[in-house]
Structure formats: C-alpha cells, structure tokens
Design a protein around this motif. Structure first.
Motif, PDB file in Angstrom:
ATOM      1  N   MET A 275       0.834  -1.204   0.000  1.00  0.00           N
ATOM      2  CA  MET A 275       0.000   0.000   0.000  1.00  0.00           C
ATOM      3  C   MET A 275       0.871   1.257   0.000  1.00  0.00           C
ATOM      4  O   MET A 275       0.594   2.232  -0.691  1.00  0.00           O
ATOM      5  N   THR A 276       1.938   1.202   0.788  1.00  0.00           N
ATOM      6  CA  THR A 276       2.836   2.361   0.860  1.00  0.00           C
ATOM      7  C   THR A 276       3.509   2.587  -0.494  1.00  0.00           C
ATOM      8  O   THR A 276       3.650   3.729  -0.949  1.00  0.00           O
ATOM      9  N   ALA A 277       3.916   1.484  -1.120  1.00  0.00           N
ATOM     10  CA  ALA A 277       4.564   1.595  -2.440  1.00  0.00           C
ATOM     11  C   ALA A 277       3.582   2.181  -3.458  1.00  0.00           C
ATOM     12  O   ALA A 277       3.941   3.060  -4.255  1.00  0.00           O
ATOM     13  N   ALA A 278       2.312   1.703  -3.397  1.00  0.00           N
ATOM     14  CA  ALA A 278       1.293   2.196  -4.333  1.00  0.00           C
ATOM     15  C   ALA A 278       1.032   3.683  -4.101  1.00  0.00           C
ATOM     16  O   ALA A 278       0.898   4.460  -5.054  1.00  0.00           O
ATOM     17  N   GLU A 279       0.982   4.073  -2.829  1.00  0.00           N
ATOM     18  CA  GLU A 279       0.732   5.477  -2.502  1.00  0.00           C
ATOM     19  C   GLU A 279       1.878   6.369  -2.996  1.00  0.00           C
ATOM     20  O   GLU A 279       1.647   7.443  -3.549  1.00  0.00           O
ATOM     21  N   GLY A 280       3.099   5.872  -2.814  1.00  0.00           N
ATOM     22  CA  GLY A 280       4.265   6.624  -3.283  1.00  0.00           C
ATOM     23  C   GLY A 280       4.220   6.786  -4.803  1.00  0.00           C
ATOM     24  O   GLY A 280       4.501   7.869  -5.343  1.00  0.00           O
ATOM     25  N   PHE A 281       3.845   5.707  -5.484  1.00  0.00           N
ATOM     26  CA  PHE A 281       3.756   5.748  -6.952  1.00  0.00           C
ATOM     27  C   PHE A 281       2.685   6.749  -7.396  1.00  0.00           C
ATOM     28  O   PHE A 281       2.916   7.555  -8.304  1.00  0.00           O
ATOM     29  N   LEU A 282       1.524   6.712  -6.721  1.00  0.00           N
ATOM     30  CA  LEU A 282       0.431   7.633  -7.093  1.00  0.00           C
ATOM     31  C   LEU A 282       0.828   9.080  -6.830  1.00  0.00           C
ATOM     32  O   LEU A 282       0.436   9.990  -7.561  1.00  0.00           O
ATOM     33  N   ASP A 283       1.621   9.273  -5.785  1.00  0.00           N
ATOM     34  CA  ASP A 283       2.077  10.623  -5.464  1.00  0.00           C
ATOM     35  C   ASP A 283       2.994  11.163  -6.563  1.00  0.00           C
ATOM     36  O   ASP A 283       2.897  12.312  -6.973  1.00  0.00           O
ATOM     37  N   ARG A 284       3.853  10.286  -7.058  1.00  0.00           N
ATOM     38  CA  ARG A 284       4.816  10.722  -8.091  1.00  0.00           C
ATOM     39  C   ARG A 284       4.192  10.727  -9.483  1.00  0.00           C
ATOM     40  O   ARG A 284       4.407  11.637 -10.272  1.00  0.00           O
TER      41      ARG A 284
ATOM     42  N   GLY B  17       0.785   9.826 -10.301  1.00  0.00           N
ATOM     43  CA  GLY B  17      -0.667   9.611 -10.239  1.00  0.00           C
ATOM     44  C   GLY B  17      -1.419  10.153 -11.448  1.00  0.00           C
ATOM     45  O   GLY B  17      -2.353   9.518 -11.942  1.00  0.00           O
ATOM     46  N   GLY B  18      -1.002  11.329 -11.937  1.00  0.00           N
ATOM     47  CA  GLY B  18      -1.673  11.934 -13.087  1.00  0.00           C
ATOM     48  C   GLY B  18      -1.586  11.037 -14.312  1.00  0.00           C
ATOM     49  O   GLY B  18      -2.575  10.777 -14.997  1.00  0.00           O
ATOM     50  N   TRP B  19      -0.388  10.524 -14.542  1.00  0.00           N
ATOM     51  CA  TRP B  19      -0.182   9.629 -15.694  1.00  0.00           C
ATOM     52  C   TRP B  19      -0.948   8.325 -15.508  1.00  0.00           C
ATOM     53  O   TRP B  19      -1.502   7.773 -16.463  1.00  0.00           O
ATOM     54  N   ALA B  20      -0.945   7.830 -14.254  1.00  0.00           N
ATOM     55  CA  ALA B  20      -1.661   6.566 -13.983  1.00  0.00           C
ATOM     56  C   ALA B  20      -3.144   6.734 -14.290  1.00  0.00           C
ATOM     57  O   ALA B  20      -3.751   5.865 -14.919  1.00  0.00           O
ATOM     58  N   VAL B  21      -3.714   7.855 -13.869  1.00  0.00           N
ATOM     59  CA  VAL B  21      -5.135   8.096 -14.139  1.00  0.00           C
ATOM     60  C   VAL B  21      -5.356   8.244 -15.648  1.00  0.00           C
ATOM     61  O   VAL B  21      -6.239   7.611 -16.224  1.00  0.00           O
ATOM     62  N   PHE B  22      -4.523   9.048 -16.292  1.00  0.00           N
ATOM     63  CA  PHE B  22      -4.685   9.304 -17.732  1.00  0.00           C
ATOM     64  C   PHE B  22      -4.593   8.005 -18.554  1.00  0.00           C
ATOM     65  O   PHE B  22      -5.475   7.699 -19.355  1.00  0.00           O
ATOM     66  N   LEU B  23      -3.530   7.234 -18.318  1.00  0.00           N
ATOM     67  CA  LEU B  23      -3.323   6.020 -19.132  1.00  0.00           C
ATOM     68  C   LEU B  23      -4.348   4.923 -18.827  1.00  0.00           C
ATOM     69  O   LEU B  23      -4.715   4.156 -19.704  1.00  0.00           O
ATOM     70  N   SER B  24      -4.802   4.900 -17.566  1.00  0.00           N
ATOM     71  CA  SER B  24      -5.782   3.855 -17.223  1.00  0.00           C
ATOM     72  C   SER B  24      -7.170   4.164 -17.783  1.00  0.00           C
ATOM     73  O   SER B  24      -8.034   3.301 -17.790  1.00  0.00           O
ATOM     74  N   ARG B  25      -7.395   5.377 -18.245  1.00  0.00           N
ATOM     75  CA  ARG B  25      -8.715   5.693 -18.825  1.00  0.00           C
ATOM     76  C   ARG B  25      -8.902   5.037 -20.183  1.00  0.00           C
ATOM     77  O   ARG B  25     -10.004   4.684 -20.551  1.00  0.00           O
ATOM     78  N   TRP B  26      -7.827   4.892 -20.956  1.00  0.00           N
ATOM     79  CA  TRP B  26      -8.020   4.428 -22.335  1.00  0.00           C
ATOM     80  C   TRP B  26      -7.096   3.265 -22.734  1.00  0.00           C
ATOM     81  O   TRP B  26      -7.519   2.355 -23.417  1.00  0.00           O
ATOM     82  N   LEU B  27      -5.827   3.300 -22.245  1.00  0.00           N
ATOM     83  CA  LEU B  27      -4.892   2.262 -22.698  1.00  0.00           C
ATOM     84  C   LEU B  27      -4.984   1.001 -21.832  1.00  0.00           C
ATOM     85  O   LEU B  27      -4.930  -0.114 -22.342  1.00  0.00           O
ATOM     86  N   PHE B  28      -5.115   1.198 -20.516  1.00  0.00           N
ATOM     87  CA  PHE B  28      -5.242   0.066 -19.594  1.00  0.00           C
ATOM     88  C   PHE B  28      -6.623   0.137 -18.948  1.00  0.00           C
ATOM     89  O   PHE B  28      -6.752   0.106 -17.731  1.00  0.00           O
ATOM     90  N   SER B  29      -7.640   0.282 -19.775  1.00  0.00           N
ATOM     91  CA  SER B  29      -8.980   0.592 -19.255  1.00  0.00           C
ATOM     92  C   SER B  29      -9.551  -0.416 -18.250  1.00  0.00           C
ATOM     93  O   SER B  29     -10.301   0.006 -17.364  1.00  0.00           O
TER      94      SER B  29
END
Lengths: 201, 139
Positions: A94-103, A105-117
């Motif tokens: 969970m801590t690793a995931a939170e750290g990743f989202l902090d760094r 997160g914008g890209w994760a949200v963007f790419l998960s909308r269409w490429l990794f839907s």
C-alpha cells in the motif's frame, strides 16, 4: 448477447451508451467499448448524431469516475487505506502504491482511462483513497476519457460494418496490455521481495 | 515471522502466475479475433434484427430505395430504427424482413458487378419472401 446490446443502441440511442460508460467507470460489468463503437457505426450511417454519441459517452465516463472518486474519498476509503497500510503484510504494498500515485498519479489516471482501461476503476479507487488532489485527478481523468471516447467512437465510425470483430480484437489487446502490466508489476514486486529477503539473511 | 513472510511470497507467486496466465490468454484471444477480423467479409455477415435500413445499405452495398422496398417502407423514408422495430410495427416476424434483405443481398451478388462470391445461397428462404414483402408495402 452482442446482438441484444446492439439492438438496445438502435432502440434507445445514446442513453444506452451514457449508462454503459457510467457503469463501466464505476467498475461494474459493462460493454462500454462495444457500445461506443456501435455509436460511432450508427453515426456513420446517420442513424445517430456523432457529437451526441461522443458527448453522452464522455459525460457518462466523467460522471462514473467522479462518483467513484468521491464515494471512496468521503465514504471511508481513506480510513480503510490507512488501516491496510498499517498492517504487516499489505502495508508495504500500500505504501509503495501510494508513493507511486504521489509521483506518477496523473499519468496513472490518464493512461488507465483508455490504454489500460480494465484497471481504471482500481486506479480511481486508489486515487480517492489516497486523497489525490481533485484538480489533478479531474484534469487527467477528463483528458483520458476524452481520448477513450474519441478512440472508440472513431473506430466504430471507420469500421462501421465490422464493429463486432474490431471490438473483440481491441478488447483482447487492451486486456493483454493490462494483464501484462499487472504481471510486470507483480514480477518487480516479487523480485524486490526476494532481494530484501536475501539482504536480511 | 518467517511463516508470515513465506505465506506472503506464496500469495504473490500465485497472483503472478494467475496474471501471467491471463496475459497469455489475452494474447491468444487477440490473435484469434485479429485473424477473424482479417478474414471476415462484411458482405457475408448475417443479417441481424438490430440492423437499421441505413446500416444494411452500408454493410451490403445495396441501393437504399431497393432496401426500403424490400422492407415495405416508402422510398427515401428509412426510419432510424432496427429491423426488429420495423417488423413489430408491420406486425410481421422479424425473420421475414431478414429473409427479404438476404434475398436482396444474394440477388446483388449474382448480378454482374455484384460481389459474386460463391456460396451466396445462404439460409435458403429468400426469394419469395423478398418479392412478397417488397411488393406488398408491408401493411
């Protein structure tokens, strides 16, 4: 099943597409991609209006994402995340995931909308639970959803007479990319775990 | 402590195996459907109840007025509705309209300049239905 869904689009028009994208973004089973393509195909034949199809799909997607984000953020998701983070087993993950989202997160949200839907609802859950800044989430979310809608509606528009085949192929490719990404992430985690264990010993 | 860690490792290995299996499955599925996509001929696609008259015109390359006639519709007034709805309004089983479109498609293929693909005699009940529906204005 596909026939019934396509019949629903020709019967009820863009309302079906709107409901499908809301459900899909809430993480509920929904053939949103196929229905967006169908919307594009019926726009090409002038049975539906292209811009209405795009708008319905986009508004449905944004409504679904925003609802899930706020439901998690205001509905106890933040406390659950903190509780899990404090636990021995899941805590490190969970801590690793939170750290990743902090760094990233914008890209994760963007790419998960269409490429990794297929991963999009999980990213939204994590964004809400880790209290990602709403402006950052919304900007990435809206641009990603716009691309998702444009991509699928355009494919339906271009491959009007082959939407079923294109939808099945593209769905498999998106599934392949998403499952591949999860496999890679788990493998990296497994490797790190083994390394940590070796360091401890 | 060691037990808990090895249990965590076991779960991670199971999850990794599952994800890798799923990746392989999607790879095979993608290849399978891409092959179908490449080899499929839209003009041989079965006529379905969800298709609208305009979609039929587009898919099978048929003249709009002939499709309207086959469906018992006034020329140039194709409704933005599927065959299922059109059949319901006309009080006919949708299979009749599907057969009428299939007959028209097969007829187009037999004519010079049509696709002429062999084996175009699909589900055998086309001709008479087409003529009956086309001539009867569907009412």
């Amino acid at each position: 099943m596909t026939d019934l869904l396509l019949l629903a689009v020709t019967d009820y028009g863009v309302l079906v597409i709107f409901v499908a994208t809301v459900m899909s973004c809430l993480g509920l089973p929904s053939p949103a991609s196929l229905l967006m393509m169908a919307g594009g195909a019926f726009a090409a034949t002038e049975d539906l209006d292209l811009w209405t199809v795009c708008l319905a799909a986009f508004l449905g997607a944004v409504l679904g994402d925003q609802s899930l984000y706020w439901l998690v953020r205001r509905g106890g998701g933040v406390r659950l995340w903190k509780w899990l983070s404090a636990r021995k087993g899941a805590g490190r993950l969970m801590t690793a995931a939170e750290g990743f989202l902090d760094r990233r997160g914008g890209w994760a949200v963007f790419l998960s909308r269409w490429l990794f839907s297929p991963l999009a609802p999980y990213v939204t859950l994590s964004a809400g639970a880790t209290e990602m800044r709403w402006g950052r989430f919304t900007a990435a979310n809206m641009s990603g959803e716009a691309l998702w809608v444009a991509l699928y509606v355009s494919l339906g528009y271009v491959f009007t007479t082959r939407i079923e085949e294109v939808s099945e192929t593209l769905g498999s490719v998106i599934g392949l990319l998403s499952a591949g990404l999860v496999t890679l992430a788990l493998w990296l985690l497994y490797r790190q775990m083994r390394q940590n264990r070796a360091d401890d010993e | 402590m060691i037990g808990a860690r090895s249990t965590g490792g076991l779960w991670l290995r199971i999850a990794l195996g599952f994800a890798a299996g799923l990746t392989l499955l999607f790879l095979l599925r993608a290849i399978f459907f891409a092959t179908i996509w490449m080899e499929s001929d839209p003009q041989r696609h079965a006529v379905e109840a969800w298709m609208t008259p305009r979609y039929i015109v587009r898919t099978y390359g048929l003249p709009p007025d002939r499709v309207d006639a086959a469906l018992g519709l006034p020329t140039g007034q194709s409704p933005r509705k599927p065959l299922a709805d059109i059949a319901e309004r006309q009080g006919l089983p949708v299979a009749h309209l599907i057969a009428a479109v299939e007959a028209l498609r097969d007829e187009g293929e037999r004519q010079p300049g049509g696709t002429g693909s062999p084996g175009a005699n699909a589900p055998g009940h086309s001709g008479p239905d087409s003529k009956r529906l086309g001539g009867g204005s569907g009412e």
